[in-house]
Write a protein that holds these residues in place. Structure first.
Motif, mmCIF file in Angstrom:
data_model
loop_
_atom_site.group_PDB
_atom_site.id
_atom_site.type_symbol
_atom_site.label_atom_id
_atom_site.label_comp_id
_atom_site.label_asym_id
_atom_site.label_seq_id
_atom_site.Cartn_x
_atom_site.Cartn_y
_atom_site.Cartn_z
ATOM 1 N N THR A 160 0.860 -1.171 0.000
ATOM 2 C CA THR A 160 0.000 0.000 0.000
ATOM 3 C C THR A 160 0.904 1.232 0.000
ATOM 4 O OG1 THR A 160 -1.857 1.102 1.132
ATOM 5 C CG2 THR A 160 -0.242 -0.032 2.526
ATOM 6 N N SER A 161 0.423 2.361 0.500
ATOM 7 C CA SER A 161 1.252 3.554 0.592
ATOM 8 C C SER A 161 0.755 4.445 1.719
ATOM 9 C CB SER A 161 1.271 4.337 -0.725
ATOM 10 O OG SER A 161 0.060 5.029 -0.903
ATOM 11 N N ASP A 162 1.624 5.322 2.167
ATOM 12 C CA ASP A 162 1.258 6.320 3.165
ATOM 13 C C ASP A 162 0.093 7.168 2.655
ATOM 14 O OD1 ASP A 162 1.289 8.190 5.241
ATOM 15 O OD2 ASP A 162 3.060 9.241 4.495
ATOM 16 N N LYS A 163 0.146 7.547 1.385
ATOM 17 C CA LYS A 163 -0.869 8.429 0.815
ATOM 18 C C LYS A 163 -2.238 7.759 0.741
ATOM 19 C CE LYS A 163 2.657 10.705 -2.072
ATOM 20 N NZ LYS A 163 3.762 9.818 -1.637
ATOM 21 N N GLU A 164 -2.267 6.434 0.604
ATOM 22 C CA GLU A 164 -3.525 5.709 0.468
ATOM 23 C C GLU A 164 -4.137 5.314 1.806
ATOM 24 O OE1 GLU A 164 -2.558 2.321 -1.871
ATOM 25 O OE2 GLU A 164 -2.154 3.461 -3.691
ATOM 26 N N THR A 165 -3.422 5.537 2.896
ATOM 27 C CA THR A 165 -3.866 5.075 4.212
ATOM 28 C C THR A 165 -4.226 6.270 5.077
ATOM 29 O OG1 THR A 165 -2.276 3.253 3.975
ATOM 30 C CG2 THR A 165 -3.282 3.572 6.144
ATOM 31 N N PRO A 166 -5.448 6.334 5.603
ATOM 32 C CA PRO A 166 -5.863 7.509 6.380
ATOM 33 C C PRO A 166 -5.188 7.581 7.741
ATOM 34 C CG PRO A 166 -7.558 5.826 6.469
ATOM 35 C CD PRO A 166 -6.527 5.333 5.491
ATOM 36 N N VAL A 167 -5.108 8.786 8.267
ATOM 37 C CA VAL A 167 -4.623 8.989 9.629
ATOM 38 C C VAL A 167 -5.780 8.754 10.600
ATOM 39 C CG1 VAL A 167 -3.634 10.630 11.272
ATOM 40 C CG2 VAL A 167 -2.905 10.671 8.874
ATOM 41 N N ASN A 168 -5.545 7.934 11.607
ATOM 42 C CA ASN A 168 -6.525 7.741 12.672
ATOM 43 C C ASN A 168 -6.199 8.709 13.804
ATOM 44 O OD1 ASN A 168 -8.166 5.026 12.122
ATOM 45 N ND2 ASN A 168 -6.084 4.761 11.376
ATOM 46 N N TRP A 169 -7.011 9.742 13.953
ATOM 47 C CA TRP A 169 -6.739 10.760 14.966
ATOM 48 C C TRP A 169 -7.144 10.251 16.340
ATOM 49 C CZ3 TRP A 169 -3.580 14.247 13.282
ATOM 50 C CH2 TRP A 169 -3.572 14.572 11.920
ATOM 51 N N MET A 170 -6.356 10.604 17.336
ATOM 52 C CA MET A 170 -6.622 10.168 18.698
ATOM 53 C C MET A 170 -7.908 10.825 19.218
ATOM 54 S SD MET A 170 -4.314 8.031 19.527
ATOM 55 C CE MET A 170 -2.695 7.479 18.964
#
Length: 270
Positions: A156-166
């Motif tokens: 996959t890639s960093d760009k394709e993976t969302p950030v899960n905010w705390m």
């Protein structure tokens, strides 16, 4: 988004050798400025390749993993990169173009590309670009559990993976390439992001061992009882139960590649 990598080269003779590297029983800090040409290694089975080995299993240091920064010249690479059939791998591409073949399937990775490679996979790496290929490689011996399937490789890639905010904040989050509840996985290699002013608002103290490679931005990082200033290319190792916290500084996101061991019983030592 940027992805730091060792600066290589060699400082001029006029540079003061007193630095900010730290090595203690609880943590270590390897600043980017320590990762120069003269501390690289060459690996069997790899061509036109050099590596910075920045963590390895060692008494008083990392216990569960090894971490490399790998630079491959155009045309270089390996058809048999992993000598340990029980090892799994996480790869994050910093720069260049990689052709990664896993169990007969070809993948092209560029900056920010991420791959998890299952233990026992047949895989190869080749620099198919015209510039040096630079990537981060984390290795860990897999711990199988009866009744739980082994994990599968994926790309996959960093760009394709969302950030899960705390919870209750939009300034501190984690890009999770693996579902934390997936018990097939006994390690996570995530990207942690702090926006300017973001922080870990308590001193985390936990059983997981950590390797942190700063990809972008700056921060003040609490390690045990010490606050240290860190920036792009710096590496931190934290043993289990070492207190840690973070306050992002500067006007850009502070991001690092984070290793941790998870989802297994601690081994009982005699």
């Amino acid at each position: 988004m940027t992805y730091a990598f060792p600066p290589a080269g060699l400082p001029d003779q006029s540079v003061n050798p007193e630095g900010t590297a730290i090595f203690t029983e609880a943590y270590a800090v390897l600043p980017a400025c320590t990762m120069r040409d003269i501390v690289t290694s060459y690996l069997p089975g790899w061509s036109d390749t050099r590596v910075w080995i920045i963590a390895r299993p060692l008494s008083g240091f990392a216990e569960t993993f090894a971490q490399y920064a790998v630079e491959v010249a155009p045309g270089g690479g390996s058809d048999a990169p992993e000598p340990d059939t029980g090892a799994q791998a996480a790869i994050l591409l910093a720069d260049g173009t990689m052709t990664l073949t896993i169990d007969g399937t070809n993948h092209t990775l560029t900056s920010g590309g991420y791959a998890y490679i299952r233990p026992g996979a047949a895989w190869s790496v080749r620099n198919t670009g015209t510039t040096p290929l630079q990537f981060h490689w984390i290795r860990k011996r897999y711990e199988p559990v009866q009744g739980i399937d082994w994990p599968e490789s994926f790309v996959t890639s960093d760009k394709e993976t969302p950030v899960n905010w705390m919870p209750n904040t939009d300034k501190w989050g984690t890009t999770r390439f693996v579902d934390p509840s997936d018990l097939r996985h006994d390690m996570h290699a995530n990207i942690v992001t702090f926006l300017p002013g973001g922080r870990i608002p308590f001193a985390e103290t936990h059983v997981m061992e950590h390797g942190l490679y700063v990809l972008q931005g700056t921060a003040r990082y609490l390690l045990n009882k010490d606050w240290v200033e860190v920036g792009p290319g710096d590496f931190m190792w934290l043993r289990a139960f070492c207190p840690q916290a973070c306050i992002a500084t500067g006007d850009e996101p502070f991001r690092y590649l984070l290793y941790k061991d998870v989802n297994r019983h601690p081994r009982l030592m005699i």
